[in-house]
Design a protein around this motif. Structure first.
Motif, short mmCIF file in Angstrom:
data_model
loop_
_atom_site.label_atom_id
_atom_site.label_comp_id
_atom_site.label_asym_id
_atom_site.label_seq_id
_atom_site.Cartn_x
_atom_site.Cartn_y
_atom_site.Cartn_z
N LEU A 188 62.33 55.20 50.32
CA LEU A 188 61.68 53.96 49.09
C LEU A 188 60.29 53.48 48.72
O LEU A 188 59.64 53.19 47.58
CB LEU A 188 63.10 52.63 48.70
CG LEU A 188 62.71 51.50 47.78
CD1 LEU A 188 62.73 53.01 46.47
CD2 LEU A 188 63.40 50.85 48.15
N ALA A 189 60.19 52.82 50.21
CA ALA A 189 58.60 52.16 50.44
C ALA A 189 57.61 53.33 50.43
O ALA A 189 56.13 52.97 49.42
CB ALA A 189 58.47 51.50 52.01
N ALA A 190 57.95 54.45 50.90
CA ALA A 190 56.55 55.06 50.34
C ALA A 190 56.65 56.10 49.31
O ALA A 190 55.36 55.71 48.77
CB ALA A 190 57.15 55.97 51.25
N LEU A 191 57.90 55.52 48.76
CA LEU A 191 57.62 55.87 46.69
C LEU A 191 56.60 54.90 46.11
O LEU A 191 55.66 55.43 45.66
CB LEU A 191 59.27 56.40 46.41
CG LEU A 191 59.53 57.83 46.44
CD1 LEU A 191 61.34 57.76 46.24
CD2 LEU A 191 58.56 58.08 45.17
N VAL A 192 57.33 53.74 46.35
CA VAL A 192 56.83 52.40 45.79
C VAL A 192 55.55 52.97 46.10
O VAL A 192 54.77 52.39 45.04
CB VAL A 192 57.10 50.96 46.10
CG1 VAL A 192 56.02 50.61 45.45
CG2 VAL A 192 58.69 51.13 45.58
N LYS A 193 55.03 52.98 47.22
CA LYS A 193 53.79 53.39 47.62
C LYS A 193 52.83 54.10 46.58
O LYS A 193 51.71 54.02 46.18
CB LYS A 193 53.28 53.41 49.03
CG LYS A 193 53.36 52.00 49.97
CD LYS A 193 52.60 52.46 50.87
CE LYS A 193 52.60 50.71 52.07
NZ LYS A 193 53.29 50.55 53.17
N ASP A 194 53.42 55.36 46.60
CA ASP A 194 53.20 56.57 45.72
C ASP A 194 52.65 56.21 44.70
O ASP A 194 51.77 57.27 44.22
CB ASP A 194 53.92 57.58 46.63
CG ASP A 194 53.35 59.49 45.44
OD1 ASP A 194 52.76 59.60 45.67
OD2 ASP A 194 54.40 59.50 44.63
N ILE A 195 53.67 55.88 43.86
CA ILE A 195 53.32 54.96 42.34
C ILE A 195 52.57 54.16 42.45
O ILE A 195 52.16 54.82 41.18
CB ILE A 195 55.42 55.53 42.10
CG1 ILE A 195 56.67 55.50 42.40
CG2 ILE A 195 55.09 54.34 40.43
CD1 ILE A 195 57.45 55.46 42.07
N ALA A 196 52.01 53.64 42.63
CA ALA A 196 51.07 52.60 42.43
C ALA A 196 49.61 53.19 42.23
O ALA A 196 49.16 53.29 41.60
CB ALA A 196 51.27 51.34 43.62
N ALA A 197 49.66 54.20 43.97
CA ALA A 197 48.49 55.10 43.68
C ALA A 197 48.33 55.72 42.45
O ALA A 197 47.38 56.26 42.70
CB ALA A 197 48.68 55.99 44.68
N GLN A 198 49.23 56.22 41.62
CA GLN A 198 48.78 56.60 40.18
C GLN A 198 48.56 55.94 39.92
O GLN A 198 48.35 56.24 38.39
CB GLN A 198 49.84 58.01 40.43
CG GLN A 198 50.33 58.66 41.21
CD GLN A 198 51.26 60.41 41.58
OE1 GLN A 198 51.42 60.26 39.80
NE2 GLN A 198 51.14 61.23 41.52
N GLY A 199 48.46 54.63 39.82
CA GLY A 199 47.78 53.39 38.47
C GLY A 199 49.03 52.92 38.15
O GLY A 199 49.24 51.95 36.96
N CYS A 200 50.16 53.61 38.32
CA CYS A 200 51.80 52.61 37.56
C CYS A 200 51.71 50.91 38.17
O CYS A 200 52.16 51.18 39.19
CB CYS A 200 52.97 53.05 37.90
SG CYS A 200 54.27 52.39 37.20
N ALA A 201 51.70 50.16 37.16
CA ALA A 201 52.11 48.88 37.40
C ALA A 201 53.28 48.69 37.74
O ALA A 201 54.40 49.34 37.02
CB ALA A 201 51.47 48.17 36.33
N GLN A 202 53.69 48.01 39.20
CA GLN A 202 55.54 47.56 38.95
C GLN A 202 55.61 46.20 38.87
O GLN A 202 55.14 45.52 39.69
CB GLN A 202 55.83 48.87 40.50
CG GLN A 202 55.05 50.12 40.21
CD GLN A 202 55.58 50.73 41.69
OE1 GLN A 202 56.83 50.87 41.82
NE2 GLN A 202 54.34 51.20 41.93
N ILE A 203 57.26 45.66 38.58
CA ILE A 203 57.52 44.82 39.73
C ILE A 203 58.53 44.71 40.06
O ILE A 203 59.55 45.53 39.75
CB ILE A 203 58.23 43.32 37.69
CG1 ILE A 203 56.68 43.32 37.23
CG2 ILE A 203 58.37 42.67 38.72
CD1 ILE A 203 57.12 42.55 35.44
#
Ligand code: ADP
Ligand code: MG
Length: 258
Positions: A188-203
């Motif tokens: 999960l942690a790796a995915l969240v980082k990957d999603i962020a790296a693509q520019g998606c904002a996350q809460i």
């Protein structure tokens, strides 16, 4: 630059003030931690952003427009997706079908009125993004498996895949690590980082504060619907009001990245 900016957002349920003039912002590529004791209003806040709940006061700016008067499907169309604290999937359908449904509902929301009737989704236009997302989330090998036969943790990842298949600009994760094994937490942690790296904002709403400390440079802490702190995870653990809010809970902030 802020993708999402909440300004003095309030939400009342009858006599209960669930959110009280709450402000926060999230930037493109940022993972903002949202923490607070049970009942603080975290899930309510997520539902106010997606539009399932209407706010009583304040503004929700997303990219260059205000959202607070838009229905949920129009917010989804603008690029807002979420996962739920209690996973919500179609248990009788396969992993593939559940993720495809996330895309179909997004596209149906996109097509207005009659055009959705005359321009049905083709199977091939769905397959490409769905398969790509399944691979990305690590579900490629089990795409044909019926969801109800999956272990608990894997369901979380199916839900996450369904949320990101439409390539949202804002992803709201409501306690995604609950019930995950150590290995799954790392995935999960790796995915969240990957999603962020693509520019998606996350809460990231999360009780696992070690995870928050690792993934977030900023956390917003709320208690009883009130904003009490925004800053680094490390600064949060030194903030007396944050410590007070967590007194009586078994967890205190551990870890911290700045
Ligand atoms: P958290 O996610 O931080 O644990 P919630 O947002 O679920 O907190 O709940 C905040 C408060 O609002 C709680 O007191 C909860 O009981 C109340 N609440 C949440 N949803 C509703 C609802 N649909 N109707 C009435 N009260 C609600
Ligand atoms: Mg909650």
């Amino acid at each position: 630059m802020s993708v999402l900016e909440l300004s003095r957002v309030s939400k009342r349920f009858g006599g209960l003030q669930a959110l009280s003039e709450l402000s926060l912002s999230v930037s493109s590529g940022e993972v903002l931690g949202l923490i607070g004791p049970n009942g603080a209003g975290k899930s309510t806040l997520v539902s106010c952003i997606t539009g399932v709940l209407r706010i009583d006061g304040g503004t929700i700016r997303f990219q260059d427009g205000e959202l607070q008067r838009l229905p949920p499907h129009r917010r989804a169309r603008r690029g807002i997706a979420r996962t739920f604290q209690k996973v919500r999937l179609a248990d009788q359908l396969t992993v593939y079908e559940n993720v495809a449904a996330g895309l179909a509902s997004h596209w149906f929301a996109r097509a207005s009125g009659w055009s959705s009737v005359f321009q049905p989704l083709s199977a091939t236009s769905v397959a490409e993004p769905v398969n790509r997302t399944l691979e990305r989330v690590g579900l490629g090998d089990i795409s044909g498996v019926v969801v109800k036969s999956l272990p608990f943790g894997q369901r979380h990842f199916v839900e996450l895949a369904r949320a990101i298949v439409s390539e949202p600009k804002l992803l709201l994760l409501d306690e995604p690590a609950t019930g995950l094994t150590e290995h799954e937490r790392e995935r999960l942690a790796a995915l969240v980082k990957d999603i962020a790296a693509q520019g998606c904002a996350q809460i990231l709403v999360e009780h696992d504060l070690e995870l928050v400390g690792r993934l977030c440079n900023r956390v917003t802490v709320i208690n009883q619907g009130h904003h009490i702190f925004t800053g680094s995870p490390a600064a949060a653990q030194r903030e007396p009001e944050v410590v007070r809010a967590y007194l009586g809970m078994n967890q205190l902030i551990s870890g911290g990245s700045g």
